[in-house]
Design a protein around this motif. Structure first.
Motif: not given
Lengths: 248, 84
Positions: A40-53, A137-144
């Motif tokens: 579940s953690a992996g699916i959530g993290a991958l979904a977050g990365l997808g949304a970010l992309a 998603l949130l931390e990734g947005l900050e990186v972007v």
């Protein structure tokens, strides 16, 4: 042509900024995965990365159509607010006004919350997936945002992306190797340094957007950063003086 | 849906604004720099840099002062309650 001298500040600022965000995101994903399982953690993290992309794909091409000066001004002001916020908090932590941002505490709090049996669904663990999704998603947005801010206005997007990517890969590799919270990284020192760098970039680009001709062009950035460092250290010393705080 | 959007916007704004006073000082410095840059580019840069440094220092000192007076007030209340 981009020289290393020009690219280095962008690479290092993006690297340090992304390092802090990656530590935060990976700590939460690790906590979720340890308690509720990697699926579940992996699916959530991958979904977050997808949304970010998706967000980057949508917003990326728009940037090329915007004229340079207004872009520098908007990004500069946002970066200045962003960097000053970090620096402000890092100083308050350094003088003990707000508690240190401890990754160990976050890890334990997240673990305790997720251990609660009331939050245990059968198949896909929604809470675990959502917690990972939100963190990435949130931390990734900050990186972007850091990458765009550091790279976009000077044609250094590639260099800044490389810096951020290196930081993310480094943290993922460390997390994978140790599989423990990343509490040993001196987070506040890192945030202090990143705050200074981002604030310096923010002042520089806001100035460029306003038509300021900085002495030495890009070489003014280390000078601005040095001034921020001096003022931040002087403020810490001033607030730490026992006589000063007792008088208030 | 509206609630989710509002929360998303709040979280997005939270990336840039944490201390309202600091944000106001920073935006004030940018506005002052914009006016000063009409006179000369270098003046605009000086105003922006000096204003940002001043904003940082003043907001930290102000926060420390507020925390400290809060502590004093707390101790004073404790003493009052102990005296009863």
């Amino acid at each position: 042509m981009t020289t290393l001298n020009m690219a280095f500040p962008a690479i290092s600022a993006a690297f340090l900024g992304a390092l802090v965000e990656a530590v935060e995101a990976v700590t939460i994903v690790l906590a979720v995965a340890t308690v509720r399982g990697w699926r579940s953690a992996g699916i959530g993290a991958l979904a977050g990365l997808g949304a970010l992309a998706l967000l980057v794909l949508i917003l990326g091409p728009l940037l090329e159509r915007v004229p340079l000066r207004p872009l520098q001004l908007v990004i500069g002001v946002l970066l200045l607010l962003f960097g000053m916020r970090w620096l402000h908090k890092a100083i308050l932590r350094a003088v003990g006004i707000i508690p240190l941002h401890d990754e160990q505490i976050i890890f334990e709090r997240q673990s305790a919350l997720l251990r609660d049996p009331a939050h245990r669904p059968a198949r896909l663990d929604r809470i675990a997936a959502l917690a990972s999704f939100k963190a990435v998603l949130l931390e990734g947005l900050e990186v972007v945002f850091i990458v765009l801010a550091v790279g976009a206005s000077h044609g250094l997007l590639g260099a800044a992306t490389l810096g951020a990517l290196a930081a993310c890969l480094l943290i993922i590799a460390i997390a994978w190797a140790v599989r423990r919270p990343l509490a040993r990284l001196p987070e506040n020192t890192l945030k202090f340094a990143v705050g200074i760098l981002l604030s310096a970039f923010g002042v520089f680009w806001t100035g460029e957007g306003l038509g300021v001709a900085w002495p030495g062009d890009d070489f003014a950035i280390p000078g601005i950063a040095a001034l921020f460092l001096l003022v931040a250290l002087a403020t810490i010393e001033f607030v730490r003086r026992p006589g000063m705080r007792a008088r208030w | 849906m509206v609630k989710v959007l509002a929360r998303l916007l709040r979280e997005l704004a939270g990336l840039f604004v944490d201390d309202g006073l600091l944000a106001i000082f920073v935006l004030g410095s940018v506005a002052a720099a914009a006016v000063a840059s009409l006179l000369s580019g270098l003046w605009g840069g000086c105003v922006l840099l000096a204003g940002s440094l001043w904003a940082l220092s003043v907001s930290v000192i102000g926060r420390a002062r507020a925390e400290s007076s809060g502590e004093h007030l707390g101790r004073f209340r404790q003493r009052l309650q102990g005296g009863r």
